[in-house]
Design a protein around this motif. Structure first.
Motif, PDB file in Angstrom:
ATOM      1  N   VAL A 105       0.850  -1.193   0.000  1.00  0.00           N
ATOM      2  CA  VAL A 105       0.000   0.000   0.000  1.00  0.00           C
ATOM      3  C   VAL A 105       0.884   1.241   0.000  1.00  0.00           C
ATOM      4  O   VAL A 105       1.601   1.503   0.965  1.00  0.00           O
ATOM      5  CB  VAL A 105      -0.941   0.021   1.221  1.00  0.00           C
ATOM      6  N   GLU A 106       0.806   2.003  -1.092  1.00  0.00           N
ATOM      7  CA  GLU A 106       1.574   3.231  -1.203  1.00  0.00           C
ATOM      8  C   GLU A 106       0.802   4.408  -0.629  1.00  0.00           C
ATOM      9  O   GLU A 106      -0.442   4.408  -0.615  1.00  0.00           O
ATOM     10  CB  GLU A 106       1.904   3.539  -2.669  1.00  0.00           C
ATOM     11  N   SER A 107       1.544   5.415  -0.191  1.00  0.00           N
ATOM     12  CA  SER A 107       0.923   6.636   0.325  1.00  0.00           C
ATOM     13  C   SER A 107       1.904   7.792   0.200  1.00  0.00           C
ATOM     14  O   SER A 107       3.100   7.579  -0.045  1.00  0.00           O
ATOM     15  CB  SER A 107       0.505   6.455   1.785  1.00  0.00           C
ATOM     16  N   GLY A 108       1.383   8.997   0.365  1.00  0.00           N
ATOM     17  CA  GLY A 108       2.241  10.169   0.397  1.00  0.00           C
ATOM     18  C   GLY A 108       2.297  10.992  -0.879  1.00  0.00           C
ATOM     19  O   GLY A 108       2.965  12.025  -0.925  1.00  0.00           O
ATOM     20  N   ILE A 139       7.395   9.465  -0.501  1.00  0.00           N
ATOM     21  CA  ILE A 139       6.298   8.507  -0.569  1.00  0.00           C
ATOM     22  C   ILE A 139       6.708   7.230   0.149  1.00  0.00           C
ATOM     23  O   ILE A 139       7.900   6.949   0.322  1.00  0.00           O
ATOM     24  CB  ILE A 139       5.860   8.220  -2.028  1.00  0.00           C
ATOM     25  N   SER A 140       5.691   6.502   0.589  1.00  0.00           N
ATOM     26  CA  SER A 140       5.925   5.297   1.388  1.00  0.00           C
ATOM     27  C   SER A 140       5.187   4.107   0.807  1.00  0.00           C
ATOM     28  O   SER A 140       4.214   4.269   0.063  1.00  0.00           O
ATOM     29  CB  SER A 140       5.441   5.509   2.833  1.00  0.00           C
ATOM     30  N   CYS A 141       5.653   2.932   1.173  1.00  0.00           N
ATOM     31  CA  CYS A 141       5.017   1.684   0.757  1.00  0.00           C
ATOM     32  C   CYS A 141       4.982   0.760   1.969  1.00  0.00           C
ATOM     33  O   CYS A 141       6.029   0.335   2.458  1.00  0.00           O
ATOM     34  CB  CYS A 141       5.803   1.054  -0.384  1.00  0.00           C
ATOM     35  N   SER A 142       3.782   0.462   2.423  1.00  0.00           N
ATOM     36  CA  SER A 142       3.625  -0.410   3.582  1.00  0.00           C
ATOM     37  C   SER A 142       3.305  -1.825   3.114  1.00  0.00           C
ATOM     38  O   SER A 142       2.390  -2.024   2.307  1.00  0.00           O
ATOM     39  CB  SER A 142       2.491   0.119   4.464  1.00  0.00           C
ATOM     40  N   THR A 155       8.261  -1.221   5.838  1.00  0.00           N
ATOM     41  CA  THR A 155       7.953  -0.056   5.011  1.00  0.00           C
ATOM     42  C   THR A 155       9.134   0.334   4.139  1.00  0.00           C
ATOM     43  O   THR A 155      10.284   0.318   4.580  1.00  0.00           O
ATOM     44  CB  THR A 155       7.542   1.140   5.879  1.00  0.00           C
ATOM     45  N   TYR A 171      10.541   3.412   1.462  1.00  0.00           N
ATOM     46  CA  TYR A 171      10.378   4.845   1.230  1.00  0.00           C
ATOM     47  C   TYR A 171      11.067   5.269  -0.065  1.00  0.00           C
ATOM     48  O   TYR A 171      12.019   4.645  -0.515  1.00  0.00           O
ATOM     49  CB  TYR A 171      10.987   5.657   2.385  1.00  0.00           C
ATOM     50  N   THR A 181       0.475   5.484  -5.914  1.00  0.00           N
ATOM     51  CA  THR A 181       0.217   6.811  -5.366  1.00  0.00           C
ATOM     52  C   THR A 181       0.624   7.833  -6.425  1.00  0.00           C
ATOM     53  O   THR A 181       1.667   7.690  -7.060  1.00  0.00           O
ATOM     54  CB  THR A 181       0.966   7.042  -4.035  1.00  0.00           C
TER      55      THR A 181
END
Lengths: 120, 112
Positions: free
Chosen positions: A5-8, A20-23, A78, A80, A114
């Motif tokens: 799951v990417e975010s940011g 950006i991050s990837c969990s 995670t 980044y 993302t």
């Protein structure tokens, strides 16, 4: 279930920075090669970066070398991507991807992506 | 300009067979590196379709197959179905590039 799951992502001005991050979940993150791949609107995917499982080695596409920095926190599962000196041409959906076990390095698992938009 | 060259579009009627080519060079496909194929429905992430030239992940129908010869590879789809309408991308490894992984520019498959 194996999941990324990417975010940011967001809107940033040219010359700006973004992280950006990837969990990750559902697999042993600390022993898995994970890559960043991006896809500009209407274009094919483009490889961006890879970091070794322990974080000691990083690889970058020429288009981002010197501007992007990849890192990982295995205790947090995670990944980044720190992006600086952003350009309009960096506008894309950024995916983190995991190689499939026994799939000869093919990218089996993709996150939902993302979106990073670089514009003034 | 992508390192791997694909035709921008192909089309076929339901039930027909179509092929999508992927042309590389001596530093990628011609060097013997594996070729992988991905299917992407608009608005979603690419999905692995074929790995290592002609192997299907679990769940991919045997209507999809791959091949490789020299500096080129191809994806074949038989018994075309409406749900096959999507974008298709090939991928390989390139020994000349620092990033190493390279993709084709993509082929839009239209089911008539």
């Amino acid at each position: 279930e194996v999941q990324l799951v990417e975010s940011g992502g967001g809107l940033v001005q040219p010359g700006g920075s973004l992280r950006i991050s990837c969990s990750a979940s559902g697999f042993t993150f600390s022993i898995s090669p994970i890559h960043w791949v991006r896809q500009a609107p209407g274009k094919g995917p483009e490889y961006v970066s890879t970091i070794s499982t322990k974080g000691s080695r990083a690889y970058y596409a020429d288009s981002v070398k010197g501007r992007f920095t990849v890192s990982r926190d295995n205790s947090k599962n995670t990944l980044y991507l720190q992006m600086s000196s952003l350009r309009v041409e960096d506008t894309a959906v950024y995916y983190c991807v995991k190689e499939g076990d026994g799939y000869n390095n093919a990218f089996e698992i993709w996150g939902q992506g993302t979106t990073v938009t670089v514009s003034s | 300009q992508s390192v791997l060259t694909q035709p921008p579009s192909v089309s076929g009627a339901p039930g027909q067979r179509v092929t999508i080519s992927c042309t590389g060079s001596s530093s990628n496909i011609g060097a013997g590196y594996d070729v992988h194929w991905y299917q992407q429905v608009p608005g979603t992430a690419p999905q692995l379709l074929i790995y290592a030239t002609n192997n299907r992940p679990s769940g991919v129908p045997d209507r999809f197959s791959g091949s490789k010869s020299g500096t080129s590879a191809a994806l074949a789809i038989t018994g075309l179905q409406a749900e096959d309408e999507a974008d298709y991308y090939c991928q390989s490894y390139d020994s000349r590039l620092s990033g190493s992984w390279v993709f084709g520019g993509g082929t839009k498959l239209t089911v008539l």
